[in-house]
Every structure is written in structure tokens, then in C-alpha cells.
Write a protein that holds these residues in place. Structure first.
Motif, PDB file in Angstrom:
ATOM      1  N   GLN A 183       0.826  -1.213   0.000  1.00 30.51           N
ATOM      2  CA  GLN A 183       0.000   0.000   0.000  1.00 30.51           C
ATOM      3  C   GLN A 183       0.858   1.260   0.000  1.00 30.51           C
ATOM      4  OE1 GLN A 183      -1.953   0.972   3.746  1.00 30.51           O
ATOM      5  NE2 GLN A 183      -3.826   1.549   2.667  1.00 30.51           N
ATOM      6  N   VAL A 184       1.889   1.283   0.848  1.00 27.75           N
ATOM      7  CA  VAL A 184       2.698   2.492   0.954  1.00 27.75           C
ATOM      8  C   VAL A 184       3.611   2.644  -0.261  1.00 27.75           C
ATOM      9  CG1 VAL A 184       4.666   1.556   2.275  1.00 27.75           C
ATOM     10  CG2 VAL A 184       3.955   3.902   2.629  1.00 27.75           C
ATOM     11  N   LEU A 185       4.065   1.538  -0.857  1.00 25.22           N
ATOM     12  CA  LEU A 185       4.838   1.636  -2.091  1.00 25.22           C
ATOM     13  C   LEU A 185       3.987   2.227  -3.218  1.00 25.22           C
ATOM     14  CD1 LEU A 185       6.920  -1.675  -2.103  1.00 25.22           C
ATOM     15  CD2 LEU A 185       7.786   0.658  -1.897  1.00 25.22           C
ATOM     16  N   GLN A 186       2.735   1.828  -3.290  1.00 27.26           N
ATOM     17  CA  GLN A 186       1.838   2.391  -4.286  1.00 27.26           C
ATOM     18  C   GLN A 186       1.621   3.878  -4.027  1.00 27.26           C
ATOM     19  OE1 GLN A 186      -2.142   0.726  -4.352  1.00 27.26           O
ATOM     20  NE2 GLN A 186      -2.426   1.294  -6.487  1.00 27.26           N
ATOM     21  N   ALA A 187       1.494   4.249  -2.749  1.00 30.22           N
ATOM     22  CA  ALA A 187       1.227   5.643  -2.400  1.00 30.22           C
ATOM     23  C   ALA A 187       2.383   6.564  -2.794  1.00 30.22           C
ATOM     24  CB  ALA A 187       0.948   5.764  -0.902  1.00 30.22           C
ATOM     25  N   VAL A 188       3.620   6.051  -2.759  1.00 28.69           N
ATOM     26  CA  VAL A 188       4.764   6.899  -3.105  1.00 28.69           C
ATOM     27  C   VAL A 188       5.200   6.720  -4.557  1.00 28.69           C
ATOM     28  CG1 VAL A 188       5.585   6.931  -0.722  1.00 28.69           C
ATOM     29  CG2 VAL A 188       6.525   5.245  -2.326  1.00 28.69           C
ATOM     30  N   GLY A 189       4.414   5.994  -5.330  1.00 24.59           N
ATOM     31  CA  GLY A 189       4.686   5.864  -6.753  1.00 24.59           C
ATOM     32  C   GLY A 189       5.690   4.797  -7.117  1.00 24.59           C
ATOM     33  N   LEU A 190       5.832   3.766  -6.268  1.00 29.98           N
ATOM     34  CA  LEU A 190       6.775   2.675  -6.538  1.00 29.98           C
ATOM     35  C   LEU A 190       6.064   1.341  -6.715  1.00 29.98           C
ATOM     36  CD1 LEU A 190       9.622   3.560  -3.994  1.00 29.98           C
ATOM     37  CD2 LEU A 190       9.576   4.012  -6.454  1.00 29.98           C
ATOM     38  N   ASP A 191       4.813   1.399  -7.097  1.00 28.78           N
ATOM     39  CA  ASP A 191       4.047   0.165  -7.299  1.00 28.78           C
ATOM     40  C   ASP A 191       4.734  -0.701  -8.351  1.00 28.78           C
ATOM     41  OD1 ASP A 191       1.957  -1.592  -6.910  1.00 28.78           O
ATOM     42  OD2 ASP A 191       0.685  -0.658  -8.429  1.00 28.78           O
ATOM     43  N   GLY A 192       4.922  -1.979  -8.029  1.00 28.44           N
ATOM     44  CA  GLY A 192       5.544  -2.904  -8.960  1.00 28.44           C
ATOM     45  C   GLY A 192       7.054  -2.966  -8.891  1.00 28.44           C
ATOM     46  N   LEU A 193       7.674  -2.147  -8.032  1.00 25.38           N
ATOM     47  CA  LEU A 193       9.133  -2.110  -7.937  1.00 25.38           C
ATOM     48  C   LEU A 193       9.642  -2.773  -6.661  1.00 25.38           C
ATOM     49  CD1 LEU A 193       9.935   1.505  -9.218  1.00 25.38           C
ATOM     50  CD2 LEU A 193       9.723  -0.626 -10.520  1.00 25.38           C
ATOM     51  N   GLY A 194       8.790  -3.466  -5.945  1.00 21.71           N
ATOM     52  CA  GLY A 194       9.164  -4.026  -4.646  1.00 21.71           C
ATOM     53  C   GLY A 194      10.288  -5.031  -4.696  1.00 21.71           C
ATOM     54  N   GLU A 195      10.455  -5.724  -5.826  1.00 19.43           N
ATOM     55  CA  GLU A 195      11.486  -6.758  -5.914  1.00 19.43           C
ATOM     56  C   GLU A 195      12.805  -6.238  -6.464  1.00 19.43           C
ATOM     57  OE1 GLU A 195       9.949 -10.048  -8.106  1.00 19.43           O
ATOM     58  OE2 GLU A 195       8.431 -10.543  -6.595  1.00 19.43           O
ATOM     59  N   ARG A 196      12.877  -4.966  -6.795  1.00 20.62           N
ATOM     60  CA  ARG A 196      14.135  -4.403  -7.314  1.00 20.62           C
ATOM     61  C   ARG A 196      15.105  -4.122  -6.167  1.00 20.62           C
ATOM     62  NH1 ARG A 196      13.211  -0.242 -12.371  1.00 20.62           N
ATOM     63  NH2 ARG A 196      11.841  -1.583 -13.592  1.00 20.62           N
ATOM     64  N   LEU A 197      16.394  -4.218  -6.471  1.00 25.07           N
ATOM     65  CA  LEU A 197      17.426  -3.845  -5.517  1.00 25.07           C
ATOM     66  C   LEU A 197      17.698  -2.339  -5.623  1.00 25.07           C
ATOM     67  CD1 LEU A 197      19.924  -6.806  -5.968  1.00 25.07           C
ATOM     68  CD2 LEU A 197      18.453  -6.364  -3.981  1.00 25.07           C
ATOM     69  N   PRO A 198      18.181  -1.716  -4.547  1.00 24.41           N
ATOM     70  CA  PRO A 198      18.443  -0.277  -4.588  1.00 24.41           C
ATOM     71  C   PRO A 198      19.339   0.157  -5.745  1.00 24.41           C
ATOM     72  CG  PRO A 198      18.481  -1.028  -2.329  1.00 24.41           C
ATOM     73  CD  PRO A 198      18.334  -2.260  -3.185  1.00 24.41           C
ATOM     74  N   ALA A 199      20.303  -0.681  -6.133  1.00 22.07           N
ATOM     75  CA  ALA A 199      21.213  -0.315  -7.224  1.00 22.07           C
ATOM     76  C   ALA A 199      20.494  -0.154  -8.550  1.00 22.07           C
ATOM     77  CB  ALA A 199      22.319  -1.362  -7.357  1.00 22.07           C
ATOM     78  N   GLN A 200      19.282  -0.664  -8.645  1.00 22.44           N
ATOM     79  CA  GLN A 200      18.513  -0.586  -9.888  1.00 22.44           C
ATOM     80  C   GLN A 200      17.600   0.637  -9.929  1.00 22.44           C
ATOM     81  OE1 GLN A 200      17.006  -4.729  -9.157  1.00 22.44           O
ATOM     82  NE2 GLN A 200      17.578  -5.036 -11.306  1.00 22.44           N
ATOM     83  N   LEU A 201      17.670   1.500  -8.905  1.00 27.45           N
ATOM     84  CA  LEU A 201      16.762   2.645  -8.808  1.00 27.45           C
ATOM     85  C   LEU A 201      17.503   3.960  -9.008  1.00 27.45           C
ATOM     86  CD1 LEU A 201      14.637   1.673  -5.677  1.00 27.45           C
ATOM     87  CD2 LEU A 201      14.212   1.098  -8.065  1.00 27.45           C
ATOM     88  N   SER A 202      16.748   4.979  -9.426  1.00 25.68           N
ATOM     89  CA  SER A 202      17.284   6.335  -9.535  1.00 25.68           C
ATOM     90  C   SER A 202      17.317   6.982  -8.144  1.00 25.68           C
ATOM     91  CB  SER A 202      16.406   7.173 -10.460  1.00 25.68           C
ATOM     92  OG  SER A 202      15.129   7.390  -9.856  1.00 25.68           O
ATOM     93  N   GLY A 203      17.972   8.146  -8.054  1.00 31.69           N
ATOM     94  CA  GLY A 203      18.016   8.869  -6.792  1.00 31.69           C
ATOM     95  C   GLY A 203      16.633   9.238  -6.281  1.00 31.69           C
ATOM     96  N   GLY A 204      15.769   9.690  -7.181  1.00 34.52           N
ATOM     97  CA  GLY A 204      14.409  10.038  -6.774  1.00 34.52           C
ATOM     98  C   GLY A 204      13.631   8.840  -6.280  1.00 34.52           C
ATOM     99  N   GLN A 205      13.828   7.694  -6.929  1.00 29.08           N
ATOM    100  CA  GLN A 205      13.152   6.483  -6.479  1.00 29.08           C
ATOM    101  C   GLN A 205      13.679   6.031  -5.121  1.00 29.08           C
ATOM    102  OE1 GLN A 205      14.023   4.190 -10.025  1.00 29.08           O
ATOM    103  NE2 GLN A 205      11.875   4.203 -10.655  1.00 29.08           N
ATOM    104  N   LEU A 206      14.995   6.151  -4.908  1.00 26.16           N
ATOM    105  CA  LEU A 206      15.567   5.779  -3.617  1.00 26.16           C
ATOM    106  C   LEU A 206      15.012   6.658  -2.493  1.00 26.16           C
ATOM    107  CD1 LEU A 206      19.285   5.171  -4.621  1.00 26.16           C
ATOM    108  CD2 LEU A 206      17.689   3.459  -3.736  1.00 26.16           C
ATOM    109  N   GLN A 207      14.829   7.954  -2.776  1.00 28.35           N
ATOM    110  CA  GLN A 207      14.264   8.816  -1.745  1.00 28.35           C
ATOM    111  C   GLN A 207      12.824   8.441  -1.457  1.00 28.35           C
ATOM    112  OE1 GLN A 207      14.799  10.153   0.975  1.00 28.35           O
ATOM    113  NE2 GLN A 207      15.992  11.923   0.311  1.00 28.35           N
ATOM    114  N   ARG A 208      12.097   7.978  -2.461  1.00 31.04           N
ATOM    115  CA  ARG A 208      10.731   7.511  -2.230  1.00 31.04           C
ATOM    116  C   ARG A 208      10.719   6.236  -1.397  1.00 31.04           C
ATOM    117  NH1 ARG A 208       6.805   9.266  -6.945  1.00 31.04           N
ATOM    118  NH2 ARG A 208       7.901  11.100  -7.701  1.00 31.04           N
TER     119      ARG A 208
END
Length: 221
Positions: A118-143
Motif C-alpha cells: 500500500q505504501v509503495l503504491q502511495a509513493v509511486g513505486l508500485d511494482g518495484l518491490g522486488e528491485r534492488l536499490p542499485a537498480q533505482l534512480s536517486g528520486g526512487q531511492l528517496q521515495r
């Protein structure tokens, strides 16, 4: 009031870091604290989080005097009541996004995968739960950091320069998410920042100086 500081001061030896800081923050209110580098903004935030000691005054949260708590009681209070968003993200690189966000719930022995989604969807990261931090942008990491701070429904949310490592467009998106989620949950939000754009979203802007906190007048429309 959720958070109340009265005549708070901190010193390192004979050198004052800040002094005479009084502040009340209501549930659901967003307060931004600005000031010059070295004036003690991050130290003040760490005191609010009971991560650092203070030399004078008091801090109360929901009627609890944080200065009377033992170290173990402070740790329990932070786990239950506090969400902290750091500028440097502080995500664990070997855990995926969902596992990073779930950490506060696991520390409280309240695993809740549905809440994490629920909270991942709320911050705009729906569907990214299985990604590792190295696969994310700076903005996504802050989310991810915001989601982790919100997942256990804290009543106090503190943010230390959360947009300092982001480009202006991403910073604006991150601040919009942080503000919306804090307001929706009814958390008291205190932000320290150098960014006028980030501070401009707050209900109140206060300037920290050697004399304490002073209100910053809003700009004319």
C-alpha cells in the motif's frame, strides 16, 4: 499538540549549537526549518528524534517528556512513533525495495506485506518491490526512504534535507509525495532544508539562528 519544544538549547563544551528554541507542531502540520549552514538545523532535528542530547529545555511528544526516557525507552519510542527521512537515503543495498520498506514493521514484530504494498503504491513505486536499490534512480531511492518512514504509521515524521541530492524536478515530486502522505496519515512533519522550494510547501517556515526560531513571513501572492 503532538510535538512541543520549550527553550531547547544544546552546547558542545562552552560553544552553543543552538539555544532558546521553542516550537509546537500539531498533528498533520508541516513545519519547515531553514537557516545558514552550521547553525544547528540537523542537530536540532536529531534532538527531536532523541538521537542526541540537549543541554537545556525540554521536548515532549504526545505528552511524553523525552528527556526522562532511558536509552532503551527512547529506542522503543522511535520504533513506535518516529519516521525519519535522511538526505543520504540509508537503504540497505542487499535488501530489495519491499524488504527495506518492511524493516520498521519487522522491528515492531508486526509484519504486514499488504501495508508495504500500500505504501509503495502511495509513493509511486508500485511494482518495484522486488528491485534492488542499485537498480533505482536517486528520486526512487528517496521515495523508498519515505515509504520506510511511513510504513508503521508514525505520529512524528522528521526529514533532514530530503531533496539535497535530487534535481529540482525530482525534488518537487518527492516533496509532494512526502507532504501528501504525512497529511493523509496525520503525522506532524518537520523538515530542515536549505531549499526555498521545499520549504515553500510547508504550513509554516521558521528560521533558526543564534537567537532561536523566528517565523519567516510568507511572500506576497
Amino acid at each position: 499538540m503532538s510535538l512541543v519544544l520549550e527553550s531547547l538549547g544544546k552546547r558542545y563544551g562552552d560553544t552553543p549549537v543552538f539555544q532558546n528554541v521553542s516550537l509546537s507542531v500539531a498533528p498533520g502540520e508541516f513545519v519547515a526549518i531553514v537557516g545558514e549552514s552550521g547553525v544547528g538545523k540537523s542537530s536540532l532535528l536529531n534532538c527531536m528524534a532523541a538521537l542526541d542530547d540537549w543541554s537545556a529545555g525540554s521536548i515532549h511528544h504526545d505528552g511524553v517528556d523525552l528527556g526522562t526516557l532511558t536509552e532503551a525507552q527512547c529506542a522503543h519510542w522511535r520504533r513506535e512513533k518516529l519516521g525519519f527521512v535522511f538526505q543520504a537515503f540509508h537503504v540497505l543495498p542487499h535488501l530489495d525495495v519491499a524488504q527495506n520498506v518492511a524493516l520498521p514493521l519487522l522491528l515492531l514484530h508486526r509484519p504486514d506485506p499488504a501495508r508495504v504494498r500500500q505504501v509503495l503504491q502511495a509513493v509511486g513505486l508500485d511494482g518495484l518491490g522486488e528491485r534492488l536499490p542499485a537498480q533505482l534512480s536517486g528520486g526512487q531511492l528517496q521515495r523508498v526512504a519515505i515509504a520506510r518512514a511511513l510504513v508503521h504509521r508514525p505520529s512524528l515524521l522528521l526529514a533532514d534535507e530530503p531533496t539535497g541530492n535530487l534535481d529540482p524536478g525530482t525534488a518537487a515530486q518527492v516533496m509532494a509525495v512526502l507532504h501528501a502522505q504525512a497529511r493523509e496519515s496525520g503525522a506532524s512533519l518537520v523538515l530542515v532544508t536549505h531549499s526555498e522550494a521545499a520549504a515553500g510547501r510547508a504550513d509554516r517556515v521558521l528560521h533558526l539562528s543564534a537567537q532561536g526560531l523566528q517565523a519567516v513571513a510568507p511572500r506576497p501572492a
